[in-house]
Motif scaffolding. Structure first.
Motif, PDB file in Angstrom:
ATOM      1  N   THR A  98       0.837  -1.198   0.000  1.00 55.89           N
ATOM      2  CA  THR A  98       0.000   0.000   0.000  1.00 55.89           C
ATOM      3  C   THR A  98       0.881   1.261   0.000  1.00 55.89           C
ATOM      4  O   THR A  98       0.401   2.350  -0.244  1.00 55.89           O
ATOM      5  N   GLN A 101       6.152  -6.007 -14.636  1.00 58.01           N
ATOM      6  CA  GLN A 101       5.165  -6.537 -13.692  1.00 58.01           C
ATOM      7  C   GLN A 101       3.930  -5.665 -13.558  1.00 58.01           C
ATOM      8  O   GLN A 101       2.805  -6.146 -13.590  1.00 58.01           O
ATOM      9  N   MET A 143      -8.678 -13.343 -13.899  1.00 56.40           N
ATOM     10  CA  MET A 143      -8.319 -13.713 -12.523  1.00 56.40           C
ATOM     11  C   MET A 143      -7.989 -15.197 -12.399  1.00 56.40           C
ATOM     12  O   MET A 143      -7.103 -15.586 -11.647  1.00 56.40           O
ATOM     13  N   LEU A 166      -1.833 -10.160 -11.866  1.00 59.73           N
ATOM     14  CA  LEU A 166      -2.704 -11.099 -11.160  1.00 59.73           C
ATOM     15  C   LEU A 166      -2.807 -12.406 -11.953  1.00 59.73           C
ATOM     16  O   LEU A 166      -2.818 -13.494 -11.374  1.00 59.73           O
ATOM     17  N   TYR A 174      -0.116 -17.489  -4.401  1.00 57.54           N
ATOM     18  CA  TYR A 174       0.283 -16.088  -4.598  1.00 57.54           C
ATOM     19  C   TYR A 174      -0.663 -15.163  -3.831  1.00 57.54           C
ATOM     20  O   TYR A 174      -0.226 -14.206  -3.169  1.00 57.54           O
ATOM     21  N   VAL A 225     -16.123  -5.561   4.777  1.00 58.93           N
ATOM     22  CA  VAL A 225     -15.460  -6.532   3.910  1.00 58.93           C
ATOM     23  C   VAL A 225     -16.313  -7.796   3.769  1.00 58.93           C
ATOM     24  O   VAL A 225     -16.531  -8.296   2.671  1.00 58.93           O
ATOM     25  N   SER A 231     -13.316 -13.107  -0.250  1.00 61.10           N
ATOM     26  CA  SER A 231     -13.638 -13.076  -1.680  1.00 61.10           C
ATOM     27  C   SER A 231     -14.098 -11.695  -2.125  1.00 61.10           C
ATOM     28  O   SER A 231     -14.216 -11.433  -3.314  1.00 61.10           O
ATOM     29  N   ASN A 232     -14.400 -10.845  -1.179  1.00 60.61           N
ATOM     30  CA  ASN A 232     -14.874  -9.514  -1.530  1.00 60.61           C
ATOM     31  C   ASN A 232     -13.686  -8.587  -1.816  1.00 60.61           C
ATOM     32  O   ASN A 232     -13.455  -7.597  -1.121  1.00 60.61           O
ATOM     33  N   CYS A 267     -11.443  -3.829  -0.715  1.00 65.62           N
ATOM     34  CA  CYS A 267     -10.112  -3.248  -0.477  1.00 65.62           C
ATOM     35  C   CYS A 267      -9.418  -2.801  -1.751  1.00 65.62           C
ATOM     36  O   CYS A 267      -8.579  -1.907  -1.730  1.00 65.62           O
ATOM     37  N   HIS A 268      -9.751  -3.474  -2.870  1.00 64.06           N
ATOM     38  CA  HIS A 268      -9.143  -3.077  -4.155  1.00 64.06           C
ATOM     39  C   HIS A 268     -10.214  -2.329  -4.941  1.00 64.06           C
ATOM     40  O   HIS A 268     -11.008  -2.919  -5.665  1.00 64.06           O
ATOM     41  N   PHE A 320     -10.887  -2.923  -8.691  1.00 67.02           N
ATOM     42  CA  PHE A 320     -10.904  -4.303  -9.173  1.00 67.02           C
ATOM     43  C   PHE A 320     -12.121  -4.602 -10.046  1.00 67.02           C
ATOM     44  O   PHE A 320     -12.051  -5.384 -10.988  1.00 67.02           O
ATOM     45  N   LEU A 377      -5.857  -3.437 -10.888  1.00 73.19           N
ATOM     46  CA  LEU A 377      -5.491  -3.790  -9.523  1.00 73.19           C
ATOM     47  C   LEU A 377      -4.220  -3.018  -9.190  1.00 73.19           C
ATOM     48  O   LEU A 377      -3.139  -3.561  -9.180  1.00 73.19           O
TER      49      LEU A 377
HETATM   50  C1  HEC Z   1      -9.275  -6.864   3.522  1.00 71.27           C
HETATM   51  C2  HEC Z   1      -8.822  -6.222   2.332  1.00 71.27           C
HETATM   52  C3  HEC Z   1      -8.475  -7.076   1.124  1.00 71.27           C
HETATM   53  C4  HEC Z   1      -9.269  -7.992   0.485  1.00 71.27           C
HETATM   54  C5  HEC Z   1     -10.658  -8.421   0.828  1.00 71.27           C
HETATM   55  C6  HEC Z   1      -8.470  -8.467  -0.634  1.00 71.27           C
HETATM   56  N1  HEC Z   1      -7.273  -7.845  -0.662  1.00 71.27           N
HETATM   57 FE1  HEC Z   1      -5.808  -8.091  -2.033  1.00 71.27          FE
HETATM   58  N2  HEC Z   1      -4.560  -6.951  -0.925  1.00 71.27           N
HETATM   59  C7  HEC Z   1      -4.911  -6.242   0.196  1.00 71.27           C
HETATM   60  C8  HEC Z   1      -3.736  -5.567   0.723  1.00 71.27           C
HETATM   61  C9  HEC Z   1      -3.693  -4.666   1.955  1.00 71.27           C
HETATM   62  C10 HEC Z   1      -2.668  -5.904  -0.125  1.00 71.27           C
HETATM   63  C11 HEC Z   1      -1.221  -5.449   0.003  1.00 71.27           C
HETATM   64  C12 HEC Z   1      -0.484  -6.339   0.957  1.00 71.27           C
HETATM   65  C13 HEC Z   1       0.953  -5.864   1.141  1.00 71.27           C
HETATM   66  O1  HEC Z   1       1.754  -6.119   0.293  1.00 71.27           O
HETATM   67  O2  HEC Z   1       1.221  -5.225   2.129  1.00 71.27           O
HETATM   68  C14 HEC Z   1      -3.225  -6.782  -1.144  1.00 71.27           C
HETATM   69  C15 HEC Z   1      -2.479  -7.309  -2.182  1.00 71.27           C
HETATM   70  C16 HEC Z   1      -3.046  -8.000  -3.242  1.00 71.27           C
HETATM   71  C17 HEC Z   1      -2.307  -8.474  -4.378  1.00 71.27           C
HETATM   72  C18 HEC Z   1      -0.828  -8.382  -4.554  1.00 71.27           C
HETATM   73  C19 HEC Z   1      -0.442  -7.304  -5.481  1.00 71.27           C
HETATM   74  C20 HEC Z   1       0.994  -7.458  -5.922  1.00 71.27           C
HETATM   75  O3  HEC Z   1       1.559  -6.432  -6.229  1.00 71.27           O
HETATM   76  O4  HEC Z   1       1.522  -8.573  -5.983  1.00 71.27           O
HETATM   77  C21 HEC Z   1      -3.212  -9.076  -5.206  1.00 71.27           C
HETATM   78  C22 HEC Z   1      -2.924  -9.722  -6.537  1.00 71.27           C
HETATM   79  C23 HEC Z   1      -4.488  -8.992  -4.575  1.00 71.27           C
HETATM   80  N3  HEC Z   1      -4.359  -8.330  -3.390  1.00 71.27           N
HETATM   81  C24 HEC Z   1      -5.660  -9.493  -5.118  1.00 71.27           C
HETATM   82  C25 HEC Z   1      -6.823  -9.674  -4.397  1.00 71.27           C
HETATM   83  C26 HEC Z   1      -7.973 -10.421  -4.877  1.00 71.27           C
HETATM   84  C27 HEC Z   1      -8.098 -11.030  -6.252  1.00 71.27           C
HETATM   85  C28 HEC Z   1      -8.883 -10.417  -3.864  1.00 71.27           C
HETATM   86  C29 HEC Z   1     -10.227 -11.107  -3.816  1.00 71.27           C
HETATM   87  C30 HEC Z   1     -10.220 -12.516  -4.052  1.00 71.27           C
HETATM   88  C31 HEC Z   1      -8.301  -9.653  -2.767  1.00 71.27           C
HETATM   89  N4  HEC Z   1      -7.044  -9.220  -3.126  1.00 71.27           N
HETATM   90  C32 HEC Z   1      -8.926  -9.392  -1.565  1.00 71.27           C
HETATM   91  C33 HEC Z   1      -6.162  -6.176   0.743  1.00 71.27           C
HETATM   92  C34 HEC Z   1      -7.235  -6.997   0.410  1.00 71.27           C
END
Ligand code: HEC
Ligand code: HEC
Length: 377
Positions: free
Chosen positions: A37, A127, A260, A310, A331, A349, A353-354, A358-359, A362, A367
């Protein structure tokens, strides 16, 4: 500053500022790399570090006396005698310019640092499909993992190298008592030699480089896209791409982008709609022909057809597995391992799966790191 008789003025203010910018920008980009972040800050400090290194390399050819590479002592015999003298003679006299150890130290910082910056820029391109090399993503995304490993290993090496430097300075300070700790603050070094003099042109050049490096902060760490951060991935309009998919699959949750999951995961998911995560989706919800339409669309736009991180990182980490939920993807698990499980259960949240909670981009098939926000509840 009153100069003492045993001191030489070696570092003009600009050199000292640059030294500290190099040190802090490296440290800050190192620290911020651990939290996605903070990615834009990581980038911004990386750019500052890179510009300052480039400046220091040019300075090494055209800078004032003590800074130039031609004054560096690079012979092995010089390095050997430096350490022999250091061990044997605690009160040895030192010269104002670079000694053999600091010559090598500086060259290695510049070498390692340049490779770190270069690999970082290439990594941002391959990337993230963003920044100066964003076009590399389409054809060279497969090199991302190797680049990342290279980028990380060199960064750890440079970090270790910086620690060794600090230990070296502390030894100078407390064992040899050469006041080294303060020299990079005051500019005066307890040594023998002539005071450094910097011409106006060189001053101008140095301060321009400092200002230029600071300006990247503005270009990188702001919410709008700039040429240093713009991503090639545009918002997608899934409704226009396939309206059946958009309408039928967004009844209970927002649209998951087709890139995805891998091809075979979509087959499994679409063949198993009867039991879709506890929901029964039947012909009266989505007719047979609609299902075939959606399936064909998903299969032709699956992870295999995308250069989005992704997609390729999911494929890379899955091996032979073909799950139908991201929570089974190594991953995905790795990326979210620091998130407290309670966050997923929170009101905003609801579950892991939601992704959309946070994104925030998306649902448009993007992303970006800087669009990640964990909702506070
Ligand atoms: C509760 C919040 C939250 C939810 C729900 C969530 N994410 Fe994330 N996601 C984050 C955060 C915070 C990070 C960054 C983590 C870090 O590196 O510090 C992240 C990182 C990622 C990354 C990594 C990005 C990279 O640069 O490699 C991917 C891909 C990703 N999320 C996809 C998803 C997908 C697809 C879903 C749903 C299936 C999802 N996330 C659900 C909060 C969330
Ligand atoms: C009747 C409601 C409903 C409909 C319609 C529906 N889904 Fe789902 N889907 C769910 C539920 C419930 C989950 C489990 C996660 C959750 O609670 O959001 C889920 C999860 C998913 C996941 C897994 C997300 C993850 O990685 O964790 C995918 C992918 C998915 N759905 C795709 C689809 C597709 C494609 C369609 C259209 C053919 C569709 N869904 C239609 C209810 C539905």
């Amino acid at each position: 500053m009153n100069k003492r008789s045993d001191e030489v003025f070696v570092w003009p203010l600009c050199t000292r500022i640059i030294h500290w910018i190099i040190a802090t920008s490296f440290l800050l980009s190192f620290v911020t790399s651990f939290d996605r972040t903070l990615f834009e800050w990581h980038l911004a400090f990386g750019f500052i570090f890179g510009i300052m290194l480039l400046f220091r390399i040019i300075w090494g050819f055209f800078g004032p006396n003590y800074a130039t590479f031609k004054t560096f002592k690079l012979k092995y015999s010089e390095l050997q005698s430096y350490f022999i003298e250091k061990v044997q003679n605690r009160w040895r006299k030192i010269h104002a310019g670079h000694n053999a150890a600091s010559s090598w130290f500086t060259l290695i910082v510049l070498g390692l640092g340049s490779w770190i910056v270069l690999s970082g820029l290439l990594l941002q391109g391959t990337q993230e499909a963003s920044g100066l090399f964003s076009r590399l993503n389409a054809h060279y995304f497969r090199f991302s993992s190797a680049l990342l490993l290279f980028h990380e290993i060199l960064s750890y090496l440079l970090f270790t190298w910086a620690m060794i430097h600090i230990v070296g300075v502390l030894i100078e300070q407390f064992y040899h008592k050469t006041h080294m700790l303060f020299a990079m603050i005051t500019g005066y070094k307890k040594a023998e030699g002539q005071d450094a003099a910097v011409s106006i042109v060189r001053h101008l050049f140095a301060y321009s480089a400092i200002i230029l490096s600071m300006m990247t902060l503005f270009f990188v760490a702001q919410p709008q896209d700039t040429f240093l951060t713009k991503s090639l991935f545009e918002r997608r309009d899934f409704k226009a791409e396939n309206s059946t998919f958009y309408e039928k699959c967004s009844k209970c949750h927002k649209i998951y982008p087709p890139f995805m999951l891998p091809h075979d995961s979509w087959i499994r998911l679409m063949d198993g709609l009867e039991n879709h995560f506890g929901e029964q989706i039947r012909e009266n919800n989505i007719t047979q022909s609609e299902q075939m339409n959606i399936k064909a669309y998903l299969l032709s736009h699956s992870a295999e057809s995308s250069s989005h991180k992704l997609a390729f990182k999911t494929l890379e980490s899955l091996g032979e597995m073909r799950p139908i939920s991201m929570s089974k993807v190594p991953y995905w698990r790795e990326a979210h391992k620091n998130i407290d499980k309670k966050v997923y259960q929170s009101l905003h949240v609801k579950n892991a799966s939601n992704c959309f909670a946070c994104h925030e981009d998306f649902e448009y098939g993007i992303l970006e790191n800087r669009r990640i926000h964990i909702p506070r509840s």
